[in-house]
Design a protein around this motif. Sequence first.
Motif, PDB file in Angstrom:
ATOM      1  N   LEU A 109      -3.572 -17.194  21.361  1.00 44.01           N
ATOM      2  CA  LEU A 109      -3.539 -15.788  20.622  1.00 44.01           C
ATOM      3  C   LEU A 109      -1.888 -15.113  20.852  1.00 44.01           C
ATOM      4  CD1 LEU A 109      -6.790 -13.994  21.508  1.00 44.01           C
ATOM      5  CD2 LEU A 109      -5.990 -15.033  19.314  1.00 44.01           C
ATOM      6  N   THR A 110      -1.418 -14.640  19.945  1.00 47.49           N
ATOM      7  CA  THR A 110      -0.103 -13.865  19.902  1.00 47.49           C
ATOM      8  C   THR A 110      -0.626 -12.701  19.749  1.00 47.49           C
ATOM      9  OG1 THR A 110       0.344 -14.376  17.795  1.00 47.49           O
ATOM     10  CG2 THR A 110       1.100 -15.946  19.223  1.00 47.49           C
ATOM     11  N   HIS A 111       0.691 -11.698  20.014  1.00 44.98           N
ATOM     12  CA  HIS A 111       0.653 -10.446  20.019  1.00 44.98           C
ATOM     13  C   HIS A 111       1.797  -9.785  19.382  1.00 44.98           C
ATOM     14  CE1 HIS A 111      -2.751 -10.849  22.760  1.00 44.98           C
ATOM     15  NE2 HIS A 111      -2.016 -11.423  23.379  1.00 44.98           N
ATOM     16  N   SER A 112       1.584  -8.580  18.629  1.00 44.02           N
ATOM     17  CA  SER A 112       2.633  -7.653  18.135  1.00 44.02           C
ATOM     18  C   SER A 112       2.310  -6.387  18.097  1.00 44.02           C
ATOM     19  CB  SER A 112       3.208  -8.219  16.697  1.00 44.02           C
ATOM     20  OG  SER A 112       1.964  -8.052  15.696  1.00 44.02           O
ATOM     21  N   TRP A 113       3.041  -5.323  18.137  1.00 41.42           N
ATOM     22  CA  TRP A 113       2.864  -4.050  18.231  1.00 41.42           C
ATOM     23  C   TRP A 113       3.548  -2.985  17.249  1.00 41.42           C
ATOM     24  CZ3 TRP A 113      -0.407  -2.204  21.958  1.00 41.42           C
ATOM     25  CH2 TRP A 113      -0.700  -2.932  22.805  1.00 41.42           C
ATOM     26  N   HIS A 114       3.188  -2.139  16.638  1.00 39.52           N
ATOM     27  CA  HIS A 114       3.746  -1.536  15.547  1.00 39.52           C
ATOM     28  C   HIS A 114       3.283   0.091  15.648  1.00 39.52           C
ATOM     29  CE1 HIS A 114       3.431  -5.382  13.594  1.00 39.52           C
ATOM     30  NE2 HIS A 114       2.358  -5.509  14.145  1.00 39.52           N
ATOM     31  N   TYR A 115       4.470   0.592  15.483  1.00 40.23           N
ATOM     32  CA  TYR A 115       4.568   2.372  15.550  1.00 40.23           C
ATOM     33  C   TYR A 115       4.841   2.776  14.222  1.00 40.23           C
ATOM     34  CZ  TYR A 115       4.993   7.117  16.779  1.00 40.23           C
ATOM     35  OH  TYR A 115       4.649   8.443  16.984  1.00 40.23           O
ATOM     36  N   LEU A 116       3.868   3.473  13.245  1.00 46.40           N
ATOM     37  CA  LEU A 116       3.865   4.007  12.052  1.00 46.40           C
ATOM     38  C   LEU A 116       4.145   5.246  11.933  1.00 46.40           C
ATOM     39  CD1 LEU A 116       1.253   1.424  10.579  1.00 46.40           C
ATOM     40  CD2 LEU A 116       3.687   1.015  10.603  1.00 46.40           C
ATOM     41  N   CYS A 117       5.156   5.983  11.526  1.00 55.97           N
ATOM     42  CA  CYS A 117       5.386   7.265  11.515  1.00 55.97           C
ATOM     43  C   CYS A 117       4.449   8.174  10.456  1.00 55.97           C
ATOM     44  CB  CYS A 117       7.067   7.679  11.131  1.00 55.97           C
ATOM     45  SG  CYS A 117       8.031   7.008  12.339  1.00 55.97           S
ATOM     46  N   HIS A 118       4.063   7.694   9.527  1.00 51.30           N
ATOM     47  CA  HIS A 118       3.189   8.310   8.627  1.00 51.30           C
ATOM     48  C   HIS A 118       1.865   8.593   9.118  1.00 51.30           C
ATOM     49  CE1 HIS A 118       1.118   9.547   4.910  1.00 51.30           C
ATOM     50  NE2 HIS A 118       2.453   9.873   4.456  1.00 51.30           N
ATOM     51  N   PRO A 119       1.168   9.640   9.287  1.00 51.99           N
ATOM     52  CA  PRO A 119      -0.122   9.658   9.941  1.00 51.99           C
ATOM     53  C   PRO A 119      -1.206   8.882   9.081  1.00 51.99           C
ATOM     54  CG  PRO A 119       0.572  11.818   9.127  1.00 51.99           C
ATOM     55  CD  PRO A 119       1.919  10.847   9.147  1.00 51.99           C
ATOM     56  N   GLY A 120      -1.062   9.056   7.767  1.00 49.08           N
ATOM     57  CA  GLY A 120      -1.976   8.400   6.903  1.00 49.08           C
ATOM     58  C   GLY A 120      -1.990   7.004   6.910  1.00 49.08           C
ATOM     59  N   LEU A 121      -0.850   6.392   6.948  1.00 48.62           N
ATOM     60  CA  LEU A 121      -0.728   4.952   7.058  1.00 48.62           C
ATOM     61  C   LEU A 121      -1.074   4.369   8.497  1.00 48.62           C
ATOM     62  CD1 LEU A 121       0.587   2.416   5.877  1.00 48.62           C
ATOM     63  CD2 LEU A 121       2.766   2.868   7.005  1.00 48.62           C
ATOM     64  N   ARG A 122      -0.657   5.142   9.651  1.00 51.46           N
ATOM     65  CA  ARG A 122      -1.342   4.870  10.697  1.00 51.46           C
ATOM     66  C   ARG A 122      -2.741   4.495  10.889  1.00 51.46           C
ATOM     67  NH1 ARG A 122       0.657   8.799  15.475  1.00 51.46           N
ATOM     68  NH2 ARG A 122       2.677   8.339  14.393  1.00 51.46           N
ATOM     69  N   THR A 123      -3.192   5.700  10.192  1.00 51.17           N
ATOM     70  CA  THR A 123      -4.858   5.729  10.356  1.00 51.17           C
ATOM     71  C   THR A 123      -5.415   4.748   9.614  1.00 51.17           C
ATOM     72  OG1 THR A 123      -4.815   7.976  10.775  1.00 51.17           O
ATOM     73  CG2 THR A 123      -7.011   6.899   9.985  1.00 51.17           C
ATOM     74  N   ALA A 181       0.727  -1.390  -0.148  1.00 48.41           N
ATOM     75  CA  ALA A 181       0.042   0.132  -0.155  1.00 48.41           C
ATOM     76  C   ALA A 181       0.858   1.258  -0.103  1.00 48.41           C
ATOM     77  CB  ALA A 181      -0.997  -0.022   1.304  1.00 48.41           C
ATOM     78  N   CYS A 182       2.057   1.179   0.734  1.00 46.12           N
ATOM     79  CA  CYS A 182       2.738   2.466   0.625  1.00 46.12           C
ATOM     80  C   CYS A 182       3.458   2.620  -0.498  1.00 46.12           C
ATOM     81  CB  CYS A 182       3.871   2.121   1.904  1.00 46.12           C
ATOM     82  SG  CYS A 182       3.436   2.413   3.595  1.00 46.12           S
ATOM     83  N   GLN A 183       3.921   1.677  -1.264  1.00 46.59           N
ATOM     84  CA  GLN A 183       4.507   1.510  -2.465  1.00 46.59           C
ATOM     85  C   GLN A 183       3.625   2.316  -3.525  1.00 46.59           C
ATOM     86  OE1 GLN A 183       5.464  -2.171  -4.494  1.00 46.59           O
ATOM     87  NE2 GLN A 183       7.418  -1.027  -5.327  1.00 46.59           N
ATOM     88  N   ARG A 184       2.207   2.032  -3.434  1.00 44.23           N
ATOM     89  CA  ARG A 184       1.440   2.579  -4.476  1.00 44.23           C
ATOM     90  C   ARG A 184       1.355   4.004  -4.090  1.00 44.23           C
ATOM     91  NH1 ARG A 184      -1.093  -2.582  -3.240  1.00 44.23           N
ATOM     92  NH2 ARG A 184      -2.634  -1.542  -1.557  1.00 44.23           N
ATOM     93  N   ALA A 185       1.099   4.350  -2.878  1.00 42.44           N
ATOM     94  CA  ALA A 185       0.972   5.475  -2.263  1.00 42.44           C
ATOM     95  C   ALA A 185       2.171   6.771  -2.336  1.00 42.44           C
ATOM     96  CB  ALA A 185       0.446   5.593  -0.962  1.00 42.44           C
ATOM     97  N   GLY A 186       3.255   5.780  -2.940  1.00 45.36           N
ATOM     98  CA  GLY A 186       4.606   6.633  -3.265  1.00 45.36           C
ATOM     99  C   GLY A 186       5.161   7.072  -1.578  1.00 45.36           C
ATOM    100  N   ILE A 187       4.864   6.045  -0.634  1.00 42.00           N
ATOM    101  CA  ILE A 187       5.472   6.240   0.853  1.00 42.00           C
ATOM    102  C   ILE A 187       6.436   5.184   0.960  1.00 42.00           C
ATOM    103  CG2 ILE A 187       4.939   6.340   3.267  1.00 42.00           C
ATOM    104  CD1 ILE A 187       1.900   6.968   2.468  1.00 42.00           C
ATOM    105  N   ALA A 188       7.515   5.412   1.344  1.00 39.99           N
ATOM    106  CA  ALA A 188       8.846   4.762   1.945  1.00 39.99           C
ATOM    107  C   ALA A 188       8.094   4.004   3.144  1.00 39.99           C
ATOM    108  CB  ALA A 188       9.958   5.303   2.094  1.00 39.99           C
ATOM    109  N   TYR A 189       8.172   2.489   2.891  1.00 40.33           N
ATOM    110  CA  TYR A 189       7.860   1.543   4.059  1.00 40.33           C
ATOM    111  C   TYR A 189       9.189   0.915   4.530  1.00 40.33           C
ATOM    112  CZ  TYR A 189       5.510  -1.678   6.860  1.00 40.33           C
ATOM    113  OH  TYR A 189       5.287  -2.560   8.123  1.00 40.33           O
ATOM    114  N   TYR A 190      10.280   0.895   3.642  1.00 41.00           N
ATOM    115  CA  TYR A 190      11.652   0.367   4.043  1.00 41.00           C
ATOM    116  C   TYR A 190      12.608   1.407   3.962  1.00 41.00           C
ATOM    117  CZ  TYR A 190       9.131  -4.072   3.469  1.00 41.00           C
ATOM    118  OH  TYR A 190       8.116  -5.166   3.476  1.00 41.00           O
ATOM    119  N   PRO A 191      13.647   1.448   4.761  1.00 42.39           N
ATOM    120  CA  PRO A 191      13.819   0.534   5.831  1.00 42.39           C
ATOM    121  C   PRO A 191      12.802   0.799   7.323  1.00 42.39           C
ATOM    122  CG  PRO A 191      15.562   2.337   5.916  1.00 42.39           C
ATOM    123  CD  PRO A 191      14.714   2.430   4.549  1.00 42.39           C
ATOM    124  N   LYS A 192      12.630  -0.423   7.810  1.00 44.90           N
ATOM    125  CA  LYS A 192      11.982  -0.172   9.210  1.00 44.90           C
ATOM    126  C   LYS A 192      12.849  -0.750  10.321  1.00 44.90           C
ATOM    127  CE  LYS A 192       9.773  -4.617   8.523  1.00 44.90           C
ATOM    128  NZ  LYS A 192       8.466  -5.441   8.418  1.00 44.90           N
TER     129      LYS A 192
END
Length: 375
Positions: free
Chosen positions: A331-345, A87-98
């Motif tokens: 159930l297992t759990h993971s947590w994610h902090y995404l800097c880009h506000p649009g991506l986070r939403t 989705a980031c690639q399609r929107a022109g947002i850099a997802y890597y590196p993370k």
Amino acid sequence: MPVITLSSLNEIDAAAWDALLVGAQPFVQHAFLATLEDSGSVGRNSGWLPAHQLLRGARGELLAAMPAYVKQHSYGEYVFDHGWAQACQRAGIAYYPKLLTAIPFTPVSGQRLLGAADSAGELLDALVAGLPEQGLSSLHVNFTCTDDDAVLQQRSGWLQRNDCQFHWFNRDYRDFQDFLDTLNSRKRKQMRKEREQLNGQGFTFAWHAGHELSESQWDFVYHCYANTYHVRGQAPYLTRLFFSLLAQRLPQLIRVVIASKDGRPVAMAFSLQAGDTLYGRFWGCIGEYAGLHFETCFYQGMEYAIANKLQRFDAGAQGEHKLIRGFEPVLTHSWHYLCHPGLRTAVDGFLAQERPAVQAYAEQARTALPYRQLT
């Protein structure tokens, strides 16, 4: 307080690192993580660039730590965010590196935030604040334990994701037959038939601790392990050296069952034992034998856990086929902090729908368990 990034775990004393661990944490031990690096299984060429994070106090004492890697892809993580990256690639947002806090190639829940909760929280906050200036899109913490979840829940901007695995629990069974007696008649007969068919074909099984295997036997173990990737046209994550180094450094944790047919080794399952748990990690076979996977990977491990009075058998991340063999949804759990506000939403909205769906799946899965009555 200073946050320090290590390009290798060998830059920190093993005893200092391990002193931050709580309970049996085989995959977070310095020896395990350093073996991944020293064997060439992780590093720049694999797309797992070590970037372990430390928080030190005013006197230089180690307060908190996180095993971490800068990632240029999402392979080997078992928390699947490829869709987010696309989705980031399609929107022109850099997802890597993370930046990823996880155990490479190891979908096993456990401690990821090392140290006291307040110090671990301070380290997390500092890392999040520094992501943009380092050119990192996000910070991910995979397969957390309950204490980690409590720290992360207190912080804004973090998104929780759930998934479902299947673990087997030993309810103080006297032997494998005692376990079978708890199952409904049809499933009990099915398991007994699967095992009897293999016994009648000349298969035998032998368990070995890490120090009991010769280098030629490790060659066989690696050949089996690598073959599971080669048959899918993929390269194995781990190198041959990883197994020899781990056998030198953590032999007391290693358990390998080797399956032989008419005296010739044909398959293996590699596990680690720590605390009250057997962790099944790798399987491989040099031929095709009906039912051998179930016996080597599941029934042998269950029988081993009963004989050694272990309470849990974690046989890996995938497989609804485990349900009918008594493995229960967890159930297992993971947590994610995404800097880009649009991506986070966008991801927040996706996870708001995914979490109840995963919960419902786990509850539905319990109805497929073979037990006559499960308390």
